[in-house]
Design a protein around this motif. Structure first.
Motif, PDB file in Angstrom:
ATOM      1  N   VAL A  70      28.757  67.410  71.962  1.00 18.38           N
ATOM      2  CA  VAL A  70      27.645  67.386  71.007  1.00 18.38           C
ATOM      3  C   VAL A  70      28.155  66.835  69.680  1.00 18.38           C
ATOM      4  CG1 VAL A  70      25.976  68.800  69.764  1.00 18.38           C
ATOM      5  CG2 VAL A  70      26.552  69.339  72.150  1.00 18.38           C
ATOM      6  N   TRP A  71      27.504  65.797  69.205  1.00 16.37           N
ATOM      7  CA  TRP A  71      27.877  65.192  67.939  1.00 16.37           C
ATOM      8  C   TRP A  71      27.295  66.058  66.834  1.00 16.37           C
ATOM      9  CZ3 TRP A  71      28.599  59.359  67.803  1.00 16.37           C
ATOM     10  CH2 TRP A  71      29.167  58.944  66.593  1.00 16.37           C
ATOM     11  N   PRO A  72      28.130  66.638  66.001  1.00 13.99           N
ATOM     12  CA  PRO A  72      27.621  67.518  64.942  1.00 13.99           C
ATOM     13  C   PRO A  72      26.645  66.777  64.023  1.00 13.99           C
ATOM     14  CG  PRO A  72      30.001  67.707  65.134  1.00 13.99           C
ATOM     15  CD  PRO A  72      29.587  66.552  65.993  1.00 13.99           C
ATOM     16  N   LYS A  73      25.505  67.425  63.747  1.00 11.55           N
ATOM     17  CA  LYS A  73      24.467  66.788  62.913  1.00 11.55           C
ATOM     18  C   LYS A  73      25.008  66.358  61.562  1.00 11.55           C
ATOM     19  CE  LYS A  73      20.555  69.016  65.084  1.00 11.55           C
ATOM     20  NZ  LYS A  73      19.427  69.927  64.958  1.00 11.55           N
ATOM     21  N   GLU A  74      25.834  67.213  60.969  1.00 12.82           N
ATOM     22  CA  GLU A  74      26.403  66.880  59.659  1.00 12.82           C
ATOM     23  C   GLU A  74      27.267  65.621  59.740  1.00 12.82           C
ATOM     24  OE1 GLU A  74      29.457  68.781  56.381  1.00 12.82           O
ATOM     25  OE2 GLU A  74      28.390  70.156  57.705  1.00 12.82           O
ATOM     26  N   ALA A  75      27.997  65.458  60.843  1.00 14.20           N
ATOM     27  CA  ALA A  75      28.836  64.269  61.023  1.00 14.20           C
ATOM     28  C   ALA A  75      27.974  63.023  61.168  1.00 14.20           C
ATOM     29  CB  ALA A  75      29.743  64.438  62.234  1.00 14.20           C
ATOM     30  N   GLY A  82      35.046  57.838  64.547  1.00 11.14           N
ATOM     31  CA  GLY A  82      36.490  57.681  64.703  1.00 11.14           C
ATOM     32  C   GLY A  82      36.915  58.058  66.102  1.00 11.14           C
ATOM     33  N   THR A  83      38.204  58.022  66.335  1.00  8.75           N
ATOM     34  CA  THR A  83      38.772  58.336  67.643  1.00  8.75           C
ATOM     35  C   THR A  83      39.677  59.543  67.502  1.00  8.75           C
ATOM     36  OG1 THR A  83      38.715  56.020  68.285  1.00  8.75           O
ATOM     37  CG2 THR A  83      40.194  57.449  69.538  1.00  8.75           C
ATOM     38  N   ASP A  93      36.654  66.317  65.553  1.00  4.92           N
ATOM     39  CA  ASP A  93      37.803  66.844  66.299  1.00  4.92           C
ATOM     40  C   ASP A  93      37.430  68.124  67.035  1.00  4.92           C
ATOM     41  OD1 ASP A  93      39.153  64.725  65.165  1.00  4.92           O
ATOM     42  OD2 ASP A  93      40.345  65.969  63.795  1.00  4.92           O
ATOM     43  N   VAL A  94      36.756  69.047  66.332  1.00  2.00           N
ATOM     44  CA  VAL A  94      36.367  70.320  66.942  1.00  2.00           C
ATOM     45  C   VAL A  94      35.349  70.094  68.052  1.00  2.00           C
ATOM     46  CG1 VAL A  94      35.172  72.513  66.504  1.00  2.00           C
ATOM     47  CG2 VAL A  94      36.945  71.719  64.927  1.00  2.00           C
ATOM     48  N   ALA A  95      34.401  69.186  67.843  1.00  2.00           N
ATOM     49  CA  ALA A  95      33.400  68.899  68.877  1.00  2.00           C
ATOM     50  C   ALA A  95      34.075  68.341  70.143  1.00  2.00           C
ATOM     51  CB  ALA A  95      32.356  67.921  68.351  1.00  2.00           C
ATOM     52  N   ALA A  96      35.078  67.498  69.963  1.00  2.00           N
ATOM     53  CA  ALA A  96      35.801  66.956  71.120  1.00  2.00           C
ATOM     54  C   ALA A  96      36.545  68.070  71.852  1.00  2.00           C
ATOM     55  CB  ALA A  96      36.774  65.867  70.673  1.00  2.00           C
ATOM     56  N   LEU A  97      37.183  68.964  71.106  1.00  2.00           N
ATOM     57  CA  LEU A  97      37.880  70.098  71.731  1.00  2.00           C
ATOM     58  C   LEU A  97      36.904  70.974  72.511  1.00  2.00           C
ATOM     59  CD1 LEU A  97      40.301  71.152  68.858  1.00  2.00           C
ATOM     60  CD2 LEU A  97      40.958  70.278  71.103  1.00  2.00           C
ATOM     61  N   MET A 133      43.752  62.539  76.407  1.00  2.00           N
ATOM     62  CA  MET A 133      42.506  61.784  76.511  1.00  2.00           C
ATOM     63  C   MET A 133      41.997  61.490  75.111  1.00  2.00           C
ATOM     64  SD  MET A 133      39.203  63.332  78.329  1.00  2.00           S
ATOM     65  CE  MET A 133      37.616  62.935  77.740  1.00  2.00           C
ATOM     66  N   GLN A 134      41.191  60.461  74.987  1.00  2.00           N
ATOM     67  CA  GLN A 134      40.592  60.127  73.701  1.00  2.00           C
ATOM     68  C   GLN A 134      39.082  60.227  73.779  1.00  2.00           C
ATOM     69  OE1 GLN A 134      41.970  56.148  72.819  1.00  2.00           O
ATOM     70  NE2 GLN A 134      43.588  56.964  71.514  1.00  2.00           N
ATOM     71  N   TYR A 135      38.481  60.731  72.710  1.00  2.00           N
ATOM     72  CA  TYR A 135      37.049  60.641  72.507  1.00  2.00           C
ATOM     73  C   TYR A 135      36.842  59.623  71.405  1.00  2.00           C
ATOM     74  CZ  TYR A 135      35.412  64.717  75.155  1.00  2.00           C
ATOM     75  OH  TYR A 135      35.088  65.599  76.143  1.00  2.00           O
ATOM     76  N   VAL A 136      35.956  58.677  71.642  1.00  2.00           N
ATOM     77  CA  VAL A 136      35.644  57.673  70.637  1.00  2.00           C
ATOM     78  C   VAL A 136      34.241  57.975  70.129  1.00  2.00           C
ATOM     79  CG1 VAL A 136      35.355  55.221  70.171  1.00  2.00           C
ATOM     80  CG2 VAL A 136      37.100  55.983  71.799  1.00  2.00           C
ATOM     81  N   TRP A 137      34.172  58.308  68.871  1.00  2.00           N
ATOM     82  CA  TRP A 137      32.895  58.609  68.217  1.00  2.00           C
ATOM     83  C   TRP A 137      32.491  57.354  67.444  1.00  2.00           C
ATOM     84  CZ3 TRP A 137      30.911  63.427  69.148  1.00  2.00           C
ATOM     85  CH2 TRP A 137      31.792  64.410  69.577  1.00  2.00           C
ATOM     86  N   THR A 138      31.385  56.731  67.847  1.00  2.00           N
ATOM     87  CA  THR A 138      30.926  55.527  67.166  1.00  2.00           C
ATOM     88  C   THR A 138      29.426  55.599  66.954  1.00  2.00           C
ATOM     89  OG1 THR A 138      30.855  53.115  67.233  1.00  2.00           O
ATOM     90  CG2 THR A 138      30.753  54.236  69.346  1.00  2.00           C
ATOM     91  N   LEU A 139      28.990  55.117  65.800  1.00  2.00           N
ATOM     92  CA  LEU A 139      27.568  55.121  65.475  1.00  2.00           C
ATOM     93  C   LEU A 139      26.863  53.866  65.978  1.00  2.00           C
ATOM     94  CD1 LEU A 139      27.857  56.558  61.869  1.00  2.00           C
ATOM     95  CD2 LEU A 139      26.938  57.706  63.884  1.00  2.00           C
TER      96      LEU A 139
END
Length: 181
Positions: free
Chosen positions: A51-56, A63-64, A92-96, A120-126
């Motif tokens: 879940v992508w945090p709303k504040e983020a 980022g990755t 970071d916390v959402a990925a964990l 593993m990597q999570y890539v967060w991109t808008l």
């Protein structure tokens, strides 16, 4: 230290006989086979997108994040840590939290499940195109031989989720998954 230094000290001919016997025994011993190891594989059916945090999202954070996590011998994630931050603690916390919900086929040594650390990597991109379920993770894992990923990618093609609906690709992926151990 040589093999000879481990032999007991014996007088003359007896020592020579013991040395030859020891060498004959060493050379006749079968070579120990290297253990057969397999890496843990994600069961992508159990991994929901984090879940992508709303504040983020509101702050346009992207980022990755690189995670290391411990897969138990039963396939559960039992520990995790950020090994390289995205520079945004919320991501970071959402990925964990996301990785803790996944199940895995555990690593093995000679067919016996063992606990093992995985990265593993999570890539967060808008970028809207990149955020669709386009199967990037599935494609990468499927190309590496992961049958669970092939099945996940087949479902995306079957349902047209983030990729064009493609019956031929669905069938090909499922056939490959079924025929590959």
């Amino acid at each position: 230290m040589t093999a000879f230094s481990t032999l007991p000290r014996l007088p003359g001919a007896l020592a020579t006989l013991a040395t030859f016997t020891a060498l004959a025994t060493m050379s006749a011993a079968p070579a120990l086979a290297e253990p057969v190891r397999t890496a843990a594989v994600a069961d992508f059916r159990t991994c929901a997108r984090p879940v992508w945090p709303k504040e983020a999202v509101q702050n346009k954070q992207q980022g990755t994040v690189t995670l290391s996590f411990l897969i138990s011998d039963s396939g559960a994630v039992t520990d995790s840590k950020v090994t390289r931050s995205s520079s945004f603690p919320l991501l970071d916390v959402a990925a964990l939290e996301g990785i803790m919900k996944c199940r895995f086929r555990p690593s093995t040594v000679d067919g016996k499940p063992i606990p093992a650390w995985v990265q593993m990597q999570y890539v967060w991109t808008l970028d809207p195109a990149a955020s669709k379920p386009d199967g990037f993770v599935y494609r990468k894992a499927a190309a590496a031989g992961d049958n669970n990923a092939r099945e996940g990618l087949a479902r995306l093609y079957e349902q047209g989720l983030g990729v064009p609906q493609d019956k031929a690709a669905t069938i090909a992926l499922r056939k490959t998954a079924a025929s590959t151990p």
